[in-house]
Design a protein around this motif. Sequence first.
Motif, mmCIF file in Angstrom:
data_model
loop_
_atom_site.group_PDB
_atom_site.id
_atom_site.type_symbol
_atom_site.label_atom_id
_atom_site.label_comp_id
_atom_site.label_asym_id
_atom_site.label_seq_id
_atom_site.Cartn_x
_atom_site.Cartn_y
_atom_site.Cartn_z
ATOM 1 N N ASN A 1 8.035 -0.550 0.243
ATOM 2 C CA ASN A 1 6.906 -0.645 1.165
ATOM 3 C C ASN A 1 6.832 0.593 2.046
ATOM 4 O OD1 ASN A 1 6.501 -3.184 0.138
ATOM 5 N ND2 ASN A 1 7.503 -4.249 1.823
ATOM 6 N N ASN A 2 5.563 1.038 2.334
ATOM 7 C CA ASN A 2 5.372 2.185 3.210
ATOM 8 C C ASN A 2 4.431 1.806 4.352
ATOM 9 O OD1 ASN A 2 2.622 2.525 2.391
ATOM 10 N ND2 ASN A 2 3.298 3.682 0.597
ATOM 11 N N MET A 3 4.140 2.745 5.224
ATOM 12 C CA MET A 3 3.259 2.506 6.368
ATOM 13 C C MET A 3 2.082 3.476 6.322
ATOM 14 S SD MET A 3 6.191 1.748 9.243
ATOM 15 C CE MET A 3 5.046 1.850 10.587
ATOM 16 N N ALA A 4 1.575 3.720 5.128
ATOM 17 C CA ALA A 4 0.487 4.673 4.932
ATOM 18 C C ALA A 4 -0.832 4.103 5.459
ATOM 19 C CB ALA A 4 0.344 5.008 3.450
ATOM 20 N N ALA A 5 -1.744 5.004 5.786
ATOM 21 C CA ALA A 5 -3.099 4.590 6.142
ATOM 22 C C ALA A 5 -3.768 4.033 4.889
ATOM 23 C CB ALA A 5 -3.883 5.774 6.688
ATOM 24 N N CYS A 6 -4.632 3.023 5.076
ATOM 25 C CA CYS A 6 -5.266 2.386 3.933
ATOM 26 C C CYS A 6 -6.605 1.806 4.376
ATOM 27 C CB CYS A 6 -4.366 1.288 3.373
ATOM 28 S SG CYS A 6 -3.943 -0.002 4.581
ATOM 29 N N THR A 7 -7.295 1.206 3.448
ATOM 30 C CA THR A 7 -8.553 0.519 3.740
ATOM 31 C C THR A 7 -8.436 -0.898 3.207
ATOM 32 O OG1 THR A 7 -9.783 2.583 3.547
ATOM 33 C CG2 THR A 7 -11.046 0.557 3.391
ATOM 34 N N ASP A 8 -8.606 -1.869 4.125
ATOM 35 C CA ASP A 8 -8.438 -3.266 3.716
ATOM 36 C C ASP A 8 -9.697 -3.873 3.100
ATOM 37 O OD1 ASP A 8 -10.062 -3.692 5.924
ATOM 38 O OD2 ASP A 8 -8.682 -5.057 6.953
ATOM 39 N N GLY A 9 -10.774 -3.098 3.009
ATOM 40 C CA GLY A 9 -12.008 -3.598 2.416
ATOM 41 C C GLY A 9 -12.899 -4.339 3.400
#
Length: 168
Positions: free
Chosen positions: A122-130
């Motif tokens: 697991n990482n703590m990257a920026a993402c888009t949850d939709g």
Amino acid sequence: NDGNVCTTDSCQGGVCVFANNIAPCDDGNACTTGDVCSGGTCVGGPAPNCDDGNICTDDSCNPASGCVHVNNTNPCSDGNACTTGDTCSGGFCVGGPPPDCDDDNGCTDDSCDPAIGCKHVNNMAACTDGNACTTGDVCSGGVCVGGPAPNCDDGNICTNDSCDQLLG
């Protein structure tokens, strides 16, 4: 002397006597061991253990020369979990291509450990949850977690301000 190693030759009262014995002998077959005389002839013993413990050789026995180990191209395991489709070549197990460790999850860092195989940390990257009604989404526990709601206040008291999850 009758020239037979499987008889004990002697002379008794002027007569040659050829008594069968159980002496060790060689039957001329390299694929027998512990040959001994029986009934006046040399009898081959058990077959030698020609297993060289190498899965990448086919083991057999040639009566003229003994154990034979011929390289093969069988499937095998090189003991490295980061190779697939391993096969024998030149008497050794050769690792094949690496496995596809991509789990299509942007919230994990994918790698391969030779002892256990694919790893997904697991990482703590920026993402888009939709969800257009969250901002600053980041990965947590292997999933994308939405951040705080955006400020949709347009400063006009004559409008009802809201957020649509698809449109924002």
